[in-house]
Design a protein around this motif. Structure first.
Motif, mmCIF file in Angstrom:
data_model
loop_
_atom_site.group_PDB
_atom_site.id
_atom_site.type_symbol
_atom_site.label_atom_id
_atom_site.label_comp_id
_atom_site.label_asym_id
_atom_site.label_seq_id
_atom_site.Cartn_x
_atom_site.Cartn_y
_atom_site.Cartn_z
ATOM 1 N N ALA A 74 0.845 -1.195 0.000
ATOM 2 C CA ALA A 74 0.000 0.000 0.000
ATOM 3 C C ALA A 74 0.884 1.249 0.000
ATOM 4 O O ALA A 74 0.631 2.209 -0.734
ATOM 5 N N PHE A 75 1.949 1.236 0.793
ATOM 6 C CA PHE A 75 2.900 2.349 0.831
ATOM 7 C C PHE A 75 3.563 2.533 -0.531
ATOM 8 O O PHE A 75 3.698 3.653 -1.020
ATOM 9 N N LEU A 76 3.975 1.426 -1.160
ATOM 10 C CA LEU A 76 4.634 1.506 -2.462
ATOM 11 C C LEU A 76 3.705 2.043 -3.549
ATOM 12 O O LEU A 76 4.162 2.589 -4.543
ATOM 13 N N LEU A 77 2.397 1.896 -3.356
ATOM 14 C CA LEU A 77 1.411 2.401 -4.319
ATOM 15 C C LEU A 77 0.885 3.779 -3.925
ATOM 16 O O LEU A 77 -0.157 4.219 -4.401
ATOM 17 N N ASP A 78 1.619 4.464 -3.020
ATOM 18 C CA ASP A 78 1.270 5.818 -2.566
ATOM 19 C C ASP A 78 -0.074 5.898 -1.855
ATOM 20 O O ASP A 78 -0.770 6.908 -1.934
ATOM 21 N N ARG A 79 -0.439 4.822 -1.168
ATOM 22 C CA ARG A 79 -1.648 4.839 -0.344
ATOM 23 C C ARG A 79 -1.221 4.853 1.116
ATOM 24 O O ARG A 79 -0.318 4.122 1.509
ATOM 25 N N ILE A 80 -1.877 5.676 1.924
ATOM 26 C CA ILE A 80 -1.596 5.687 3.354
ATOM 27 C C ILE A 80 -2.562 4.716 4.013
ATOM 28 O O ILE A 80 -3.770 4.918 3.999
ATOM 29 N N ASP A 81 -2.019 3.646 4.542
ATOM 30 C CA ASP A 81 -2.799 2.605 5.218
ATOM 31 C C ASP A 81 -2.399 2.632 6.693
ATOM 32 O O ASP A 81 -1.428 2.008 7.096
ATOM 33 N N ARG A 82 -3.152 3.400 7.489
ATOM 34 C CA ARG A 82 -2.832 3.560 8.910
ATOM 35 C C ARG A 82 -3.283 2.331 9.693
ATOM 36 O O ARG A 82 -4.421 1.891 9.545
ATOM 37 N N ARG A 83 -2.370 1.819 10.508
ATOM 38 C CA ARG A 83 -2.701 0.658 11.345
ATOM 39 C C ARG A 83 -2.107 0.840 12.731
ATOM 40 O O ARG A 83 -1.075 1.506 12.902
ATOM 41 N N ASN A 84 -2.738 0.239 13.705
ATOM 42 C CA ASN A 84 -2.179 0.185 15.043
ATOM 43 C C ASN A 84 -1.205 -0.984 15.074
ATOM 44 O O ASN A 84 -1.572 -2.108 14.757
ATOM 45 N N VAL A 104 -0.132 4.173 17.407
ATOM 46 C CA VAL A 104 -1.512 4.371 16.967
ATOM 47 C C VAL A 104 -1.506 5.060 15.608
ATOM 48 O O VAL A 104 -0.832 6.080 15.416
ATOM 49 N N ASP A 105 -2.250 4.500 14.666
ATOM 50 C CA ASP A 105 -2.365 5.034 13.306
ATOM 51 C C ASP A 105 -1.003 5.194 12.633
ATOM 52 O O ASP A 105 -0.672 6.238 12.081
ATOM 53 N N ALA A 106 -0.209 4.138 12.663
ATOM 54 C CA ALA A 106 1.125 4.149 12.058
ATOM 55 C C ALA A 106 1.053 3.793 10.578
ATOM 56 O O ALA A 106 0.191 3.031 10.151
ATOM 57 N N PHE A 107 1.988 4.349 9.824
ATOM 58 C CA PHE A 107 2.111 4.001 8.408
ATOM 59 C C PHE A 107 3.563 4.154 7.984
ATOM 60 O O PHE A 107 4.307 4.948 8.551
ATOM 61 N N PRO A 108 4.005 3.357 6.993
ATOM 62 C CA PRO A 108 5.391 3.455 6.514
ATOM 63 C C PRO A 108 5.616 4.758 5.760
ATOM 64 O O PRO A 108 4.738 5.224 5.029
ATOM 65 N N VAL A 109 6.801 5.355 5.949
ATOM 66 C CA VAL A 109 7.177 6.552 5.201
ATOM 67 C C VAL A 109 8.472 6.361 4.421
ATOM 68 O O VAL A 109 8.782 7.152 3.537
ATOM 69 N N ARG A 110 9.234 5.314 4.742
ATOM 70 C CA ARG A 110 10.476 5.048 4.021
ATOM 71 C C ARG A 110 10.825 3.577 4.174
ATOM 72 O O ARG A 110 10.695 3.002 5.247
ATOM 73 N N LEU A 111 11.298 3.001 3.091
ATOM 74 C CA LEU A 111 11.732 1.613 3.086
ATOM 75 C C LEU A 111 13.003 1.524 2.264
ATOM 76 O O LEU A 111 13.043 1.993 1.129
ATOM 77 N N SER A 112 14.055 0.965 2.856
ATOM 78 C CA SER A 112 15.283 0.760 2.081
ATOM 79 C C SER A 112 15.761 -0.667 2.302
ATOM 80 O O SER A 112 15.577 -1.242 3.365
#
Length: 140
Positions: A74-84, A104-112
């Motif tokens: 979801a992050f790679l497709l530019d979607r913000i998918d917030r999860r606990n 709470v309401d976490a989402f990825p912002v960077r992946l290497s």
């Protein structure tokens, strides 16, 4: 002489699936401070808005799991998918959590990722950065 390989002691749990990481940073709780005047000449510092939580997890291994990879996709497709999610520091054996941070309401912002090897299982992650709205802590 080679150095001993450290065992990952941090577990990121997303939708019941755990992913192991060697280090975690940024597990900080902070607030802006405002000064409130009581009208009688006294000024009191008071906590205001929470600071956003920025967490970095390094040196992990992502198993072939649908839930975690779906969250990353979801992050790679530019979607913000917030999860606990939860990050636990475990005992040396990895069997028992010692401290758990709940984001709470976490989402990825960077992946290497480091250099990849075809057919490797699990896939290694050099660094995963998360942003969350709030953080709570449980001591076990």
């Amino acid at each position: 002489m080679s150095r001993p390989r450290l065992a990952p002691r941090f577990r990121l749990t997303v939708d019941g699936e755990a992913v192991a990481f060697l280090t975690a940073a940024g597990l900080d709780i902070g607030h802006d401070i405002v000064e409130c005047d009581d009208g009688m000449g006294h000024v009191f510092p008071m906590p205001a808005q929470n600071h956003p939580v920025d967490v970095s997890l390094r040196h992990g291994a992502v198993p072939r799991s649908a839930a975690f990879r779906g969250w990353l996709n979801a992050f790679l497709l530019d979607r913000i998918d917030r999860r606990n999610v939860a990050i636990s520091l475990t005992s040396e054996s990895g069997a028992q959590p010692l401290v758990t941070w709940h984001l709470v309401d976490a989402f990825p912002v960077r992946l290497s990722a480091p250099g990849l090897v075809a057919g490797a299982d699990p896939v290694e992650v050099e660094q995963l950065d998360l942003r969350a709205d709030r953080l709570t802590v449980d001591l076990h």
